[in-house]
Design an enzyme around this catalytic site. Structure first.
Site, short mmCIF file in Angstrom:
data_model
loop_
_atom_site.label_atom_id
_atom_site.label_comp_id
_atom_site.label_asym_id
_atom_site.label_seq_id
_atom_site.Cartn_x
_atom_site.Cartn_y
_atom_site.Cartn_z
N LYS A 195 -5.71 -6.44 0.15
CA LYS A 195 -6.21 -5.08 -0.04
C LYS A 195 -7.01 -4.97 -1.32
O LYS A 195 -8.10 -4.38 -1.36
CB LYS A 195 -5.02 -4.10 -0.08
N GLN A 202 3.70 -0.08 -1.12
CA GLN A 202 3.90 -1.16 -0.15
C GLN A 202 5.35 -1.25 0.28
O GLN A 202 6.25 -1.36 -0.55
CB GLN A 202 3.44 -2.48 -0.75
N ASP A 222 -1.81 6.34 3.36
CA ASP A 222 -1.13 5.75 4.52
C ASP A 222 -0.88 6.77 5.63
O ASP A 222 -0.53 6.40 6.75
CB ASP A 222 0.22 5.15 4.09
#
Length: 283
Positions: A52, A96, A119
């Site tokens: 990422k 994460q 997200d």
């Protein structure tokens, strides 16, 4: 012979469009910012976060990394998120998963401001999605990337029979909402479903997000079906494989996303795309 749905190719197109938007924002003196929080030393998480970060830098997005040991306190993590919430240079915040057992993952998600929840997991954003509200809000990146793939391959979802295998908050549930919003006829099957494969054999589109290799095989689909394999599993040789075991030479499946090279690249491309969109929305 089954045709591959090339996630790498489509992701490259999405990334090119994202980079063009970043360059336009730069002319206005604006740089999109993505903050990623990593807790512990899970190697899979570390690899994913590195990918990422690399892609963000490549596209001109400001990448902000916050790393903590596995024994970090929940209070410290919450305070870090609150600080990022108040940082105008940060447009998207991502924590994460998985998190250590002593940290309440839902509490962490709900601490992120909905407008910075890249997200798309905050209850407000999930509610917006299921209500199909006509407003700007982030959506879970993997399902959103899958919808982009299907659009690029001209899959008509209006009235199509769609089966989603799995009901996680990360893929299954937001995928269900997106398919309903696209006017598909949707069934979600899971570990408590009886005769699960009877459903997949009748579907025009199957999205498998179980995380179990060989969960489905060639005979579990109707001829010509579109199969989206979200599975990320390691086989006995340490090779990355999906949920679906099929023979590309003899399979009657119409189209399928390979693993790797299918859904994975789209998830990261969509994360970058959405970070830039959220930056534009904030202006």
């Amino acid at each position: 012979m089954v045709e591959m749905i090339d996630g790498r190719k489509v992701a490259k197109e999405v990334n090119a469009a994202t980079k063009a938007k970043v360059e336009e924002l730069a002319k206005k003196g604006v740089t999109p910012g993505l903050a990623v929080i990593l807790v512990g030393d899970n190697q899979a998480s570390q690899r994913y976060v590195h990918m990422k970060e690399k892609k963000a830098v490549e596209l001109g997005i400001n990448s902000i990394m916050k790393t903590f040991p596995a024994d970090v306190s929940e209070a410290t993590l919450i305070d870090t998120i609150k600080s990022l919430n108040n940082d105008s240079a940060v447009n998207g915040i991502l924590v994460q998963a998985p998190l250590p057992a002593h940290i309440d993952e839902q509490k962490v998600i709900e601490t992120i401001k909905p407008e910075k929840d890249v997200d798309g997991f905050h209850p407000i954003n999930v509610g917006n999605l299921f209500l199909n509200l006509d407003k700007k809000y982030p959506v879970a990146c993997t399902p959103k990337g899958i919808m982009t793939l299907l659009e690029k391959y001209n899959v008509n979802l209006d009235g199509a029979k769609v089966v989603i295998v799995g009901r996680s908050s990360i893929v299954g549930k937001p995928m269900l909402a997106l398919m309903l919003n696209a006017n598909a006829t949707v069934t979600d099957v899971h570990s408590h479903t009886k005769n699960l494969k009877d459903y997949t054999r009748d579907a025009d589109v199957v999205v498998s997000a179980v995380g179990k290799s060989n969960m489905l095989t060639d005979g579990d689909f109707k001829p010509g079906a579109y199969v989206i394999d979200v599975g990320q599993n390691l086989d006995e040789n340490g090779k990355l494989v999906g949920d679906v075991n099929y023979n590309p030479e003899t399979s009657k499946i119409g189209y399928i996303t390979p693993v790797p090279g299918g859904v994975g690249p789209m998830t990261i491309a969509t994360l970058m795309q959405q970070t830039v969109e959220m930056c534009e929305w904030s202006l």
